[in-house]
Every structure is written in C-alpha cells, then in structure tokens.
Design an enzyme around this catalytic site. Sequence first.
Site, PDB file in Angstrom:
ATOM      1  N   TYR A   5      49.464  47.828  36.004  1.00 27.60           N
ATOM      2  CA  TYR A   5      50.455  47.624  35.377  1.00 27.60           C
ATOM      3  C   TYR A   5      50.031  47.210  33.891  1.00 27.60           C
ATOM      4  O   TYR A   5      48.928  46.684  33.723  1.00 27.60           O
ATOM      5  CB  TYR A   5      51.447  46.332  35.962  1.00 27.60           C
ATOM      6  CG  TYR A   5      52.489  46.134  34.686  1.00 27.60           C
ATOM      7  CD1 TYR A   5      52.446  44.904  34.084  1.00 27.60           C
ATOM      8  CD2 TYR A   5      53.513  46.740  34.603  1.00 27.60           C
ATOM      9  CE1 TYR A   5      53.173  44.527  33.444  1.00 27.60           C
ATOM     10  CE2 TYR A   5      54.735  46.387  33.664  1.00 27.60           C
ATOM     11  CZ  TYR A   5      54.457  45.252  33.051  1.00 27.60           C
ATOM     12  OH  TYR A   5      55.426  44.731  32.234  1.00 27.60           O
ATOM     13  N   HIS A  25      59.493  21.248  34.856  1.00 28.76           N
ATOM     14  CA  HIS A  25      60.389  20.660  35.688  1.00 28.76           C
ATOM     15  C   HIS A  25      61.589  21.691  35.764  1.00 28.76           C
ATOM     16  O   HIS A  25      62.585  21.319  35.615  1.00 28.76           O
ATOM     17  CB  HIS A  25      60.951  19.304  35.217  1.00 28.76           C
ATOM     18  CG  HIS A  25      59.940  18.435  35.404  1.00 28.76           C
ATOM     19  ND1 HIS A  25      60.165  17.132  34.919  1.00 28.76           N
ATOM     20  CD2 HIS A  25      58.742  18.205  35.921  1.00 28.76           C
ATOM     21  CE1 HIS A  25      59.072  16.324  35.070  1.00 28.76           C
ATOM     22  NE2 HIS A  25      58.227  16.989  35.812  1.00 28.76           N
ATOM     23  N   HIS A  57      52.452  22.741  33.746  1.00 30.70           N
ATOM     24  CA  HIS A  57      53.473  21.999  34.794  1.00 30.70           C
ATOM     25  C   HIS A  57      54.942  21.741  34.023  1.00 30.70           C
ATOM     26  O   HIS A  57      54.631  21.513  32.827  1.00 30.70           O
ATOM     27  CB  HIS A  57      52.712  20.435  34.955  1.00 30.70           C
ATOM     28  CG  HIS A  57      54.084  19.544  35.427  1.00 30.70           C
ATOM     29  ND1 HIS A  57      54.706  19.898  36.623  1.00 30.70           N
ATOM     30  CD2 HIS A  57      54.279  18.494  34.789  1.00 30.70           C
ATOM     31  CE1 HIS A  57      55.620  18.777  36.755  1.00 30.70           C
ATOM     32  NE2 HIS A  57      55.111  18.062  35.546  1.00 30.70           N
ATOM     33  N   ASP A 103      54.733  41.327  42.702  1.00 28.65           N
ATOM     34  CA  ASP A 103      53.868  41.613  41.585  1.00 28.65           C
ATOM     35  C   ASP A 103      53.281  40.651  41.197  1.00 28.65           C
ATOM     36  O   ASP A 103      51.841  40.529  41.011  1.00 28.65           O
ATOM     37  CB  ASP A 103      54.697  42.108  40.576  1.00 28.65           C
ATOM     38  CG  ASP A 103      55.350  43.593  40.651  1.00 28.65           C
ATOM     39  OD1 ASP A 103      56.497  43.963  39.843  1.00 28.65           O
ATOM     40  OD2 ASP A 103      55.173  44.359  41.465  1.00 28.65           O
ATOM     41  N   HIS A 118      59.072  17.212  42.863  1.00 35.23           N
ATOM     42  CA  HIS A 118      58.673  16.986  41.499  1.00 35.23           C
ATOM     43  C   HIS A 118      58.603  18.146  40.870  1.00 35.23           C
ATOM     44  O   HIS A 118      59.869  18.152  39.792  1.00 35.23           O
ATOM     45  CB  HIS A 118      57.158  16.744  41.864  1.00 35.23           C
ATOM     46  CG  HIS A 118      56.545  16.284  40.362  1.00 35.23           C
ATOM     47  ND1 HIS A 118      55.360  15.791  40.175  1.00 35.23           N
ATOM     48  CD2 HIS A 118      57.181  16.580  39.157  1.00 35.23           C
ATOM     49  CE1 HIS A 118      55.008  15.534  39.082  1.00 35.23           C
ATOM     50  NE2 HIS A 118      56.072  15.893  38.201  1.00 35.23           N
TER      51      HIS A 118
HETATM   52  O1  LIG Z   1      56.209  15.071  35.764  1.00 39.90           O
HETATM   53  C1  LIG Z   1      55.415  14.110  35.034  1.00 39.90           C
HETATM   54  C2  LIG Z   1      54.235  13.800  35.456  1.00 39.90           C
HETATM   55  O2  LIG Z   1      53.670  14.683  36.426  1.00 39.90           O
HETATM   56  C3  LIG Z   1      55.942  13.987  33.510  1.00 39.90           C
HETATM   57  O3  LIG Z   1      55.702  12.827  33.247  1.00 39.90           O
HETATM   58  C4  LIG Z   1      55.205  15.237  32.698  1.00 39.90           C
HETATM   59  O4  LIG Z   1      56.216  16.224  32.812  1.00 39.90           O
HETATM   60  C5  LIG Z   1      55.157  14.872  31.180  1.00 39.90           C
HETATM   61  O5  LIG Z   1      54.457  13.832  31.283  1.00 39.90           O
HETATM   62  P1  LIG Z   1      53.272  14.061  30.117  1.00 39.90           P
HETATM   63  O6  LIG Z   1      54.059  13.859  28.770  1.00 39.90           O
HETATM   64  O7  LIG Z   1      52.338  15.166  30.082  1.00 39.90           O
HETATM   65  O8  LIG Z   1      52.479  12.558  30.151  1.00 39.90           O
END
Ligand SMILES: O=C(CO)[C@@H](O)[C@@H](O)COP(=O)(O)O
Length: 224
Positions: free
Chosen positions: A222, A105, A103, A128, A168
């Site tokens: 590839y 940002h 995950h 790709d 998000h």
């Molecule tokens: O966007 C969020 C939760 O989805 C943030 O709090 C996340 O990127 C980081 O949280 P954590 O440090 O993993 O608890």
Amino acid sequence: MTATLTERGTHRVQRAHVAALHAELTRYGLVTWTSGNVSERVPGEDLFVIKGSGVSYDDLSWEGITVCDLDGGVVDGVRKPSSDTDAHAHVYREMPEVRGQVHTHSPYATAWAARGEEIPCVLTAMADEFGGPIPVGPFALIGDDSIGRGVVTTLRGSRSPAVLMRNHGVFTVGPSARAAVKAAVMTEDVARTVHLSRLLGDPLPIAQSDVDALYARYQNVYGQ
Ligand SMILES: O=C(CO)[C@@H](O)[C@@H](O)COP(=O)(O)O
C-alpha cells in the site's frame, strides 16, 4: 534536578517535531485538556523525548518536550516529564523495534477499554493496520512502569500496534512517533465503526487467511 533551558536545549529539532505531532491528537479529537502524550526514541542514543506533564496543547513547543534516558530519568528540559514516562521507558527498554509511542483517552476506544473488551477484527481497515483484533491490556495504576509492563505483555503476542489498557485508554507503538500517532487515529476510527455496527446487529467475522492477506498487502504494498 532538570537541566535549565539556557544550560542545554539539546535535541531541539526532534523535540519540535514531537511537539508538533501532539496537534494531531487534538485535530482528531483523541484527547481532552492535557490528557495524552507522544514520545519518540532519539536515534543513535539511549534517550527518548516525551511531552511535559500537564503541558497545554495550545502552546506546546520544543520547550514543552523533555529528554529522558531509558530509565525515565530527565536528561534535559525545563518541564517535568509525562506521568507515563516510566511506562514509555519500559516499552523502549523491552521492545527495541519500537521508536515511537502515543497514549490517548479517545472516547470510543476508551469506552471499549472501560469494558475490558477487545475490538474484534471485522473490518478490512482493521486487518490492514492491526492484523487482527485490538487487544486489551490489564488494569494498571499510573506513575510507574505498571502500564509499560502491561503494554509489553499484551503487544508481544499481537501484530497490533495498539492496546486498550483496561479502564484507562489507548497506548500505541510504532517505528516512529508519526506511525504511533496514525495507529492511535485508526484505533479510534475502527472503535467507533465497530460500535456502530454492533448497534445494527452482529458484525461478520473475516476469515483469518483473508486477514493475513489484507495485512500483508497493506504493510508491504500500500501507498507510495
Ligand atoms: O492518563 C494519564 C496517565 O496515564 C494522564 O495523566 C495522561 O493522559 C496525561 O498525563 P501527562 O500530561 O502526560 O502527565
């Protein structure tokens, strides 16, 4: 209660590996401060390892990674697991082929997520890696499996390893944590390029047959 370091300290090699992968998120500018996280399924066990919540990337070592079961319960570790633990757990329960998740940002991709617009497949690099557009998932609050449900619902109908969760950020999946990290890096790369293209005008679409051919080559031919 989380197990104390002295009592357990299990899965240290994989926890160290996942801790090291977090450095790729800062290296490619995909996270700020402590945002973002990486997790990976433990081979042969109904467990996964995930970043401790709010743990600084500067000193992230194996102790900063917590072992959880597939319900998101802590099995071993001295750090409370990520805010996204329930989301990662839900994806692992519902998508057995997924062995790693990330995950971020990252700025360009998160800007697309803020608008709730998918990134169109207008680059061969997208064909790709993503086999089509990078889809948008629903808005979801943080702290339970809502995000995980949105990731699964969105990715089940897509070849993409990445989803832009509306308002998000980026969630990626892969057959390993490293593969999910690569998907996160490529998501930000194409988000920036397609944004720049749109500043110049309307990007040209790629025929679906060509997208399919490019995807098949990259996924099966590839590399070494
Ligand atoms: O966007 C969020 C939760 O989805 C943030 O709090 C996340 O990127 C980081 O949280 P954590 O440090 O993993 O608890």
